[in-house]
Write an enzyme that holds these catalytic residues in place. Structure first.
Site, mmCIF file in Angstrom:
data_model
loop_
_atom_site.group_PDB
_atom_site.id
_atom_site.type_symbol
_atom_site.label_atom_id
_atom_site.label_comp_id
_atom_site.label_asym_id
_atom_site.label_seq_id
_atom_site.Cartn_x
_atom_site.Cartn_y
_atom_site.Cartn_z
ATOM 1 N N GLY A 99 -1.012 -0.207 23.381
ATOM 2 C CA GLY A 99 -1.592 0.072 22.929
ATOM 3 C C GLY A 99 -1.358 1.399 23.310
ATOM 4 N NE ARG A 117 2.338 7.353 10.016
ATOM 5 C CZ ARG A 117 1.484 6.250 9.318
ATOM 6 N NH1 ARG A 117 0.500 6.281 9.335
ATOM 7 N NH2 ARG A 117 2.790 5.537 8.641
ATOM 8 C CD GLN A 168 -0.429 0.637 19.749
ATOM 9 O OE1 GLN A 168 -0.148 1.036 20.294
ATOM 10 N NE2 GLN A 168 -0.593 -0.585 18.582
ATOM 11 N N PRO A 199 3.544 1.879 12.518
ATOM 12 C CG PRO A 199 2.604 3.560 10.957
ATOM 13 C CD PRO A 199 2.516 2.342 11.737
ATOM 14 C CE1 TYR A 236 -3.518 2.360 0.697
ATOM 15 C CE2 TYR A 236 -1.850 2.899 2.599
ATOM 16 C CZ TYR A 236 -2.992 3.706 1.757
ATOM 17 O OH TYR A 236 -4.657 4.530 2.149
ATOM 18 C CG ASP A 237 3.078 2.240 4.121
ATOM 19 O OD1 ASP A 237 2.066 1.796 3.553
ATOM 20 O OD2 ASP A 237 4.179 2.266 4.225
ATOM 21 C CB VAL A 272 -12.435 3.805 13.862
ATOM 22 C CG1 VAL A 272 -13.668 4.210 14.520
ATOM 23 C CG2 VAL A 272 -11.082 5.011 14.569
ATOM 24 C CG PHE A 302 -11.113 -0.189 19.557
ATOM 25 C CD1 PHE A 302 -10.606 -1.647 19.213
ATOM 26 C CD2 PHE A 302 -10.758 0.912 19.774
ATOM 27 C CE1 PHE A 302 -9.448 -1.970 19.633
ATOM 28 C CE2 PHE A 302 -9.117 0.517 19.790
ATOM 29 C CZ PHE A 302 -8.625 -0.884 20.525
HETATM 30 P P1 NAD Z 1 -13.040 2.640 0.757
HETATM 31 O O1 NAD Z 1 -12.093 0.680 0.509
HETATM 32 O O2 NAD Z 1 -13.914 2.121 1.560
HETATM 33 O O3 NAD Z 1 -13.463 2.688 -0.410
HETATM 34 C C1 NAD Z 1 -12.259 2.402 -1.775
HETATM 35 C C2 NAD Z 1 -13.282 2.066 -2.836
HETATM 36 O O4 NAD Z 1 -11.698 2.167 -3.955
HETATM 37 C C3 NAD Z 1 -13.917 1.340 -2.635
HETATM 38 O O5 NAD Z 1 -15.377 1.178 -3.498
HETATM 39 C C4 NAD Z 1 -13.722 -0.154 -4.012
HETATM 40 O O6 NAD Z 1 -14.563 -0.406 -3.820
HETATM 41 C C5 NAD Z 1 -12.776 0.930 -4.458
HETATM 42 N N1 NAD Z 1 -11.673 0.392 -5.119
HETATM 43 C C6 NAD Z 1 -10.789 -0.667 -4.589
HETATM 44 N N2 NAD Z 1 -10.124 -0.768 -5.691
HETATM 45 C C7 NAD Z 1 -10.674 -0.575 -7.708
HETATM 46 C C8 NAD Z 1 -10.366 -0.521 -8.671
HETATM 47 N N3 NAD Z 1 -9.134 -0.950 -9.311
HETATM 48 N N4 NAD Z 1 -11.100 -0.070 -9.657
HETATM 49 C C9 NAD Z 1 -12.594 0.165 -9.239
HETATM 50 N N5 NAD Z 1 -12.647 0.825 -7.984
HETATM 51 C C10 NAD Z 1 -11.595 -0.025 -7.263
HETATM 52 O O7 NAD Z 1 -11.692 3.019 1.677
HETATM 53 P P2 NAD Z 1 -11.724 4.800 1.805
HETATM 54 O O8 NAD Z 1 -11.208 5.044 3.302
HETATM 55 O O9 NAD Z 1 -13.129 5.588 1.367
HETATM 56 O O10 NAD Z 1 -10.351 4.969 0.862
HETATM 57 C C11 NAD Z 1 -10.262 5.670 -0.189
HETATM 58 C C12 NAD Z 1 -9.441 6.411 -0.620
HETATM 59 O O11 NAD Z 1 -8.504 7.083 0.533
HETATM 60 C C13 NAD Z 1 -7.864 5.170 -1.036
HETATM 61 O O12 NAD Z 1 -6.960 5.718 -1.747
HETATM 62 C C14 NAD Z 1 -7.367 5.176 0.459
HETATM 63 O O13 NAD Z 1 -6.187 5.179 -0.145
HETATM 64 C C15 NAD Z 1 -7.308 6.602 0.738
HETATM 65 N N6 NAD Z 1 -7.314 7.417 2.067
HETATM 66 C C16 NAD Z 1 -8.478 6.666 3.243
HETATM 67 C C17 NAD Z 1 -8.040 6.927 4.251
HETATM 68 C C18 NAD Z 1 -8.718 6.675 5.276
HETATM 69 O O14 NAD Z 1 -8.482 6.562 6.848
HETATM 70 N N7 NAD Z 1 -10.238 6.463 5.114
HETATM 71 C C19 NAD Z 1 -6.533 7.264 5.266
HETATM 72 C C20 NAD Z 1 -5.301 7.654 4.099
HETATM 73 C C21 NAD Z 1 -5.715 7.383 2.554
#
Ligand code: NAD
Length: 315
Positions: A210, A279, A212, A276, A148-149, A191, A194
């Site tokens: 806990g 953060r 962190q 981590p 992911y990172d 979240v 829990f």
């Molecule tokens: P989520 O899993 O609820 O939403 C992701 C959506 O993308 C889903 O609907 C999934 O079906 C769709 N998806 C994934 N891969 C796909 C692909 N190849 N083609 C089409 N659709 C695809 O996650 P989220 O929490 O809503 O995150 C949304 C974005 O925000 C992501 O890019 C995530 O990395 C970023 N983000 C979220 C958080 C957080 O705390 N929620 C933090 C940092 C970054």
């Protein structure tokens, strides 16, 4: 009416962003393959003529003939258990899909918006706490979170390359932990874990000591920051998150209090060796450039999230 193509629009953040864009008068074309999204997140939009859903992978070519003003790429699995369950989906969302959408935005002469993440900072040393946008990160390329990172780091790099080489208009948000209604109760994020455990009167699982820390941003604040950034002229990355820092143990105690649960806390070893230790966003750039700061406290945001998860669990 301006049109936004939004990948990941059926996900947690994407569905709230869709609501905001519609309220602001935009037409939205959602691209989602539902690998982690939920139909319930967008079911209230059925019949709305300003929204269309294309059920497809964001890596595949988009067949949209009409003009497009903004391309917002949010599609990616985003929770730590998803990194383990679908490592290649994470890698593809950051790499192939980002590339595909950049090319599409360039052809349409649209503005491209990338949802990046605080995970690009990896495990920040104490000297880089809280994290400012000029911190380059401390990521283990071989660790389990790296799918992911590193995908998100690549996504930032290729986005900046399109800007530098082709003059594509870009925006990059680095999102810190966000929570709120429409998260999957079983997504494995702290979240939801829990709250689900507390509502089921099961022990709350604390991974590691806990001690962190994490910072938790309520979804309406995050969406407001994203919307401001989209319309701003800032082309460098901007952190959006809530700088109030809590230990994981403190979060567990808040959840117990707000749910009235008597569940005990139990500790288990960390899921990931590179989890981590701390953060927290430095949001001075967002304050300065976007006039943005979060407004919703954890005590205000958690009850809405608890109500939503209670409904998902049919309790
Ligand atoms: P989520 O899993 O609820 O939403 C992701 C959506 O993308 C889903 O609907 C999934 O079906 C769709 N998806 C994934 N891969 C796909 C692909 N190849 N083609 C089409 N659709 C695809 O996650 P989220 O929490 O809503 O995150 C949304 C974005 O925000 C992501 O890019 C995530 O990395 C970023 N983000 C979220 C958080 C957080 O705390 N929620 C933090 C940092 C970054």
């Amino acid at each position: 009416m301006q049109t936004v193509v939004l990948t990941g629009g059926a996900g947690f953040l994407g569905s709230h962003l869709t609501d905001r864009l519609l309220a602001e008068g935009y037409a939205v074309i959602i691209i989602d393959n539902f690998i982690t999204g939920r139909r319930e997140n967008i079911s209230h939009l059925e019949g709305n003529p300003s929204v269309r859903l294309f059920e497809q992978d964001a890596c595949d070519p988009l067949r949209i003939d009409e003009p497009v003003d903004y391309v917002m790429h949010l599609a990616s699995p985003a929770s730590p258990p998803d990194f383990a369950r679908m490592p290649f989906a994470c890698l593809r969302a950051g790499s192939y899909a980002t590339h595909n959408l950049l090319e599409f935005a360039w052809e349409k002469e649209a503005r491209f918006f990338l949802a990046s993440t605080s995970e690009i900072y990896g495990d920040p040393p104490a000297t880089n706490h809280p994290q400012t946008e000029d911190f380059w990160g401390n990521v283990n390329t071989l660790g389990r979170r790296a799918v992911y990172d590193e995908a998100k780091r690549y996504a930032e790099t290729v986005t900046m390359a399109y800007h530098r080489e082709y003059g594509l208009d870009i925006r990059i948000v680095r999102i810190f932990n966000t929570y709120g209604p429409r998260m999957r109760n079983d997504d494995g994020r702290v979240v939801t874990n829990f709250i689900t455990q507390a509502l089921r009167d099961e022990p709350l699982t604390v991974y590691g000591t806990g001690a962190q820390t994490r910072s938790f941003c309520y979804v309406s604040d995050l969406v407001d920051g994203i919307f401001r950034l989209l319309l701003s002229s800032e082309k460098e990355p901007v952190n959006i998150g809530n700088p109030s820092e809590f230990t994981i143990r403190e979060l567990a105690e808040r959840v117990l209090e707000l749910t009235g649960s008597k569940s005990p806390l139990i500790t288990k070893p960390l899921l990931y060796e590179d989890d981590p230790q701390q953060r927290c966003p430095d949001i001075s750039k967002a304050e300065r450039v976007l006039g943005w700061a979060p407004r919703v406290s954890l005590d205000e945001g958690l009850p809405h999230t608890i109500t939503d998860i209670r409904a998902q669990l049919k309790l």
